[in-house]
Design an enzyme around this catalytic site. Structure first.
Site, PDB file in Angstrom:
ATOM      1  N   GLU A  48       0.846  -1.200   0.000  1.00  0.00           N
ATOM      2  CA  GLU A  48       0.000   0.000   0.000  1.00  0.00           C
ATOM      3  C   GLU A  48       0.880   1.248   0.000  1.00  0.00           C
ATOM      4  O   GLU A  48       1.458   1.613   1.021  1.00  0.00           O
ATOM      5  CB  GLU A  48      -0.926   0.015   1.218  1.00  0.00           C
ATOM      6  CG  GLU A  48      -1.792   1.256   1.300  1.00  0.00           C
ATOM      7  CD  GLU A  48      -2.529   1.408   2.623  1.00  0.00           C
ATOM      8  OE1 GLU A  48      -2.908   2.550   2.949  1.00  0.00           O
ATOM      9  OE2 GLU A  48      -2.706   0.400   3.340  1.00  0.00           O
ATOM     10  N   ARG A  52       0.281  10.337  -0.169  1.00  0.00           N
ATOM     11  CA  ARG A  52       0.561  11.434   0.765  1.00  0.00           C
ATOM     12  C   ARG A  52       1.738  12.292   0.325  1.00  0.00           C
ATOM     13  O   ARG A  52       2.071  13.264   1.000  1.00  0.00           O
ATOM     14  CB  ARG A  52       0.851  10.870   2.164  1.00  0.00           C
ATOM     15  CG  ARG A  52      -0.294  10.073   2.758  1.00  0.00           C
ATOM     16  CD  ARG A  52       0.049   9.560   4.138  1.00  0.00           C
ATOM     17  NE  ARG A  52      -0.942   8.612   4.620  1.00  0.00           N
ATOM     18  CZ  ARG A  52      -0.878   7.991   5.798  1.00  0.00           C
ATOM     19  NH1 ARG A  52       0.151   8.223   6.598  1.00  0.00           N
ATOM     20  NH2 ARG A  52      -1.811   7.141   6.153  1.00  0.00           N
ATOM     21  N   THR A  76      -4.688   6.086   1.052  1.00  0.00           N
ATOM     22  CA  THR A  76      -5.162   7.470   1.165  1.00  0.00           C
ATOM     23  C   THR A  76      -5.930   7.899  -0.088  1.00  0.00           C
ATOM     24  O   THR A  76      -5.789   9.018  -0.575  1.00  0.00           O
ATOM     25  CB  THR A  76      -3.993   8.449   1.458  1.00  0.00           C
ATOM     26  OG1 THR A  76      -3.038   7.826   2.331  1.00  0.00           O
ATOM     27  CG2 THR A  76      -4.495   9.703   2.164  1.00  0.00           C
ATOM     28  N   LYS A 136     -11.384  -1.520   6.290  1.00  0.00           N
ATOM     29  CA  LYS A 136     -10.254  -1.017   7.067  1.00  0.00           C
ATOM     30  C   LYS A 136     -10.811  -0.306   8.297  1.00  0.00           C
ATOM     31  O   LYS A 136     -11.631   0.619   8.169  1.00  0.00           O
ATOM     32  CB  LYS A 136      -9.440  -0.051   6.203  1.00  0.00           C
ATOM     33  CG  LYS A 136      -8.386   0.757   6.941  1.00  0.00           C
ATOM     34  CD  LYS A 136      -7.746   1.750   5.986  1.00  0.00           C
ATOM     35  CE  LYS A 136      -6.801   2.702   6.704  1.00  0.00           C
ATOM     36  NZ  LYS A 136      -6.146   3.641   5.765  1.00  0.00           N
TER      37      LYS A 136
END
Length: 217
Positions: A48, A52, A76, A136
């Site tokens: 993952e 960011r 994200t 999640k």
């Protein structure tokens, strides 16, 4: 599972591949490929890469093109545009800090399996209405930790979780022992200092240790 094929992945396949999904923050494209190779050598294939940093998409593309054993995911993911850009860069799954129907639909449109972020019962119910049963739990420790997941196991008996946020080697086992936890997400597999120093052997060792963590399922 044949990770090199272009067949769609399910969220459950992503979660079941290893006990830990590494949450990766990359600032330098030059780090992407050797880091990914180290993780794959240690037995971690679902990577993952979080959106960011300005370099995130280029890092995903480099990994997807040059590390055949890796399965690139985008973290994200907050908008349909994020989903589209991630898919174009070679991502095969997406992880979001929360959930909106627009993000869910965009991921479907682009062939990305999605782990939507949830922190409340209402958010779980909204995700379930749209067909998501692998979620999640974020931010896991701040939102109630293992105790919250134990409480959810009754009303949400058909949901599997990947707790992320504040998960460490010290508390990962408590999460992984829960029957409704398929894996955890953690940043400790790719420490910032190891990246800065190019210490790929350390990252491989951390990955190898993570694959040995016991889990209930």
């Amino acid at each position: 599972m044949a990770v090199n094929s272009n067949a769609p992945l399910t969220a459950l396949q992503v979660m079941q591949d290893a006990p830990v999904i590494p949450v990766i923050v990359l600032h330098d494209v030059a780090h992407a490929v050797p880091m990914a190779r180290a993780l794959v050598a240690g037995g971690i294939r679902m990577l993952e890469v979080t959106l960011r940093t300005p370099q995130a998409l280029a890092c995903m593309q480099a990994i997807a093109q040059e590390v055949p054993g890796a399965v690139v995911g985008a973290g994200t993911v907050r908008s349909p545009a994020d989903a589209a850009a991630a898919a174009k860069a070679g991502a095969r799954f997406a992880v979001s800090p929360g959930y909106t129907r627009a993000v869910g639909q965009a991921c479907r449109d682009h062939g990305l399996s999605l782990l939507p972020g949830v922190a409340t019962g209402s958010e779980i119910m909204m995700a379930q209405e749209d067909g998501y049963t692998e979620l999640k739990f974020f931010p896991a420790m701040q939102a109630g930790g293992p105790a919250m997941l134990k409480a959810w196991s009754g009303p949400f008996f058909d949901v599997r979780f990947c707790p992320t946020g504040g998960v460490t080697p010290g508390n990962a086992l408590e999460f992984l022992a829960l029957p409704n936890v398929a894996c955890v997400g953690g940043s400790w597999l790719v420490p910032a200092d190891a990246l800065a120093q190019g210490d790929w052997a350390r990252i491989e060792a951390l990955a190898r240790e993570a694959t040995q963590l016991p889990r209930s399922q």
